[in-house]
Scaffold this motif. Structure first.
Motif, PDB file in Angstrom:
ATOM      1  N   LEU A  54      40.972  34.326  -3.278  1.00 26.43           N
ATOM      2  CA  LEU A  54      39.660  33.994  -4.143  1.00 26.43           C
ATOM      3  C   LEU A  54      39.343  34.857  -5.174  1.00 26.43           C
ATOM      4  O   LEU A  54      39.125  34.405  -6.402  1.00 26.43           O
ATOM      5  N   GLY A  55      39.781  36.293  -4.988  1.00 27.61           N
ATOM      6  CA  GLY A  55      39.487  37.353  -5.856  1.00 27.61           C
ATOM      7  C   GLY A  55      40.423  36.879  -7.083  1.00 27.61           C
ATOM      8  O   GLY A  55      40.324  37.032  -8.184  1.00 27.61           O
ATOM      9  N   ARG A  56      41.780  36.580  -6.778  1.00 20.89           N
ATOM     10  CA  ARG A  56      42.821  36.618  -7.950  1.00 20.89           C
ATOM     11  C   ARG A  56      42.553  35.103  -8.706  1.00 20.89           C
ATOM     12  O   ARG A  56      42.999  35.142  -9.838  1.00 20.89           O
ATOM     13  N   THR A  57      41.640  34.057  -8.083  1.00 19.59           N
ATOM     14  CA  THR A  57      41.436  32.902  -9.069  1.00 19.59           C
ATOM     15  C   THR A  57      39.994  33.029  -9.560  1.00 19.59           C
ATOM     16  O   THR A  57      39.185  31.883  -9.746  1.00 19.59           O
ATOM     17  N   ALA A  58      39.288  34.172  -9.317  1.00 25.55           N
ATOM     18  CA  ALA A  58      37.988  34.323  -9.787  1.00 25.55           C
ATOM     19  C   ALA A  58      37.030  33.355  -9.134  1.00 25.55           C
ATOM     20  O   ALA A  58      35.890  32.874  -9.681  1.00 25.55           O
ATOM     21  N   GLN A  59      37.073  33.153  -7.976  1.00 22.53           N
ATOM     22  CA  GLN A  59      36.449  32.428  -7.101  1.00 22.53           C
ATOM     23  C   GLN A  59      35.617  33.166  -6.067  1.00 22.53           C
ATOM     24  O   GLN A  59      35.370  32.609  -5.088  1.00 22.53           O
ATOM     25  N   GLN A  60      35.292  34.318  -6.119  1.00 24.90           N
ATOM     26  CA  GLN A  60      34.615  35.250  -5.136  1.00 24.90           C
ATOM     27  C   GLN A  60      33.330  34.839  -4.850  1.00 24.90           C
ATOM     28  O   GLN A  60      32.843  34.918  -3.481  1.00 24.90           O
ATOM     29  N   ARG A  61      32.531  34.013  -5.460  1.00 24.24           N
ATOM     30  CA  ARG A  61      31.505  33.527  -5.149  1.00 24.24           C
ATOM     31  C   ARG A  61      31.229  32.613  -3.614  1.00 24.24           C
ATOM     32  O   ARG A  61      30.463  32.270  -3.213  1.00 24.24           O
ATOM     33  N   LEU A  62      32.758  32.061  -3.493  1.00 28.20           N
ATOM     34  CA  LEU A  62      32.995  31.136  -2.406  1.00 28.20           C
ATOM     35  C   LEU A  62      33.181  31.701  -1.394  1.00 28.20           C
ATOM     36  O   LEU A  62      33.331  31.069  -0.181  1.00 28.20           O
ATOM     37  N   ALA A  63      33.138  33.132  -1.334  1.00 31.90           N
ATOM     38  CA  ALA A  63      33.641  33.853  -0.212  1.00 31.90           C
ATOM     39  C   ALA A  63      33.044  33.701   1.148  1.00 31.90           C
ATOM     40  O   ALA A  63      33.473  33.702   2.063  1.00 31.90           O
ATOM     41  N   PRO A  64      31.602  33.794   0.971  1.00 26.00           N
ATOM     42  CA  PRO A  64      30.916  33.967   2.103  1.00 26.00           C
ATOM     43  C   PRO A  64      31.104  32.555   3.049  1.00 26.00           C
ATOM     44  O   PRO A  64      31.360  32.687   4.186  1.00 26.00           O
ATOM     45  N   VAL A  65      30.786  31.408   2.439  1.00 27.28           N
ATOM     46  CA  VAL A  65      31.192  30.266   3.115  1.00 27.28           C
ATOM     47  C   VAL A  65      32.603  30.052   3.636  1.00 27.28           C
ATOM     48  O   VAL A  65      32.763  29.592   4.615  1.00 27.28           O
ATOM     49  N   LEU A  66      33.467  30.171   2.764  1.00 30.74           N
ATOM     50  CA  LEU A  66      34.801  30.135   3.049  1.00 30.74           C
ATOM     51  C   LEU A  66      35.417  31.207   4.265  1.00 30.74           C
ATOM     52  O   LEU A  66      36.385  30.655   4.983  1.00 30.74           O
ATOM     53  N   VAL A  67      34.977  32.213   4.175  1.00 31.20           N
ATOM     54  CA  VAL A  67      35.621  33.399   5.040  1.00 31.20           C
ATOM     55  C   VAL A  67      34.852  32.757   6.390  1.00 31.20           C
ATOM     56  O   VAL A  67      35.423  32.758   7.158  1.00 31.20           O
TER      57      VAL A  67
END
Length: 152
Positions: A54-67
């Motif tokens: 997620l960090g490498r693809t600049a998608q950190q904003r999705l981390a809470p729900v995906l994790v």
């Protein structure tokens, strides 16, 4: 990490109290088996790959729900029920319920998690290469493209 461990143990004691169990009773559930440890390696590898991916693809904003979704799914797709992190494993050694883990079974689970973390990092490097920017300086994190466009 110490705060997580203390919080986890406190949570186990509180859960024991809510279910009228002894506040602390060391479990006898021996969870020493290769298939359980393999489940932890798989779960940890995937979690590390997800977070760094997620960090490498600049998608950190999705981390809470995906994790959260990944951890919930790992409970079902691993034979170990994915203890998620060392603090959870240690905390589960303080409750003799179906979720408990004998104190002697804790170290191998933590070792499996460390192996999984190493495999996950190796996969991140193989799939994404070495990062030359940190999240704080990455353009997606700082909004630099928007600033550059605004200056034009």
């Amino acid at each position: 990490m110490p705060a997580q461990i203390v919080g986890g143990i406190g949570g186990a004691v509180l859960a024991n109290a809510m279910f009228a169990e002894p506040l602390v009773r060391l479990p006898s559930h021996d969870r020493s088996a290769g298939h359980l440890w393999l489940g932890e390696v798989v779960a940890t590898t995937g979690l590390v790959l997800l977070v760094f991916g997620l960090g490498r693809t600049a998608q950190q904003r999705l981390a809470p729900v995906l994790v959260a979704s990944y951890i919930g799914a790992a409970y079902w797709f691993t034979s170990s029920t994915s203890f998620a992190n060392p603090a959870v494993t240690i905390a589960r050694a303080f409750s003799d319920t179906f979720a408990g883990i004998a104190p002697g079974s804790v170290s191998p689970f933590i070792a499996a998690r460390l192996i999984g973390a190493g495999v996950g990092v190796a996969l991140v490097l193989a799939l994404f290469g070495r990062s030359t920017t940190t999240p704080a300086t990455a353009p997606a994190a700082t909004g630099e493209p928007e600033l550059a466009a605004a200056r034009r």
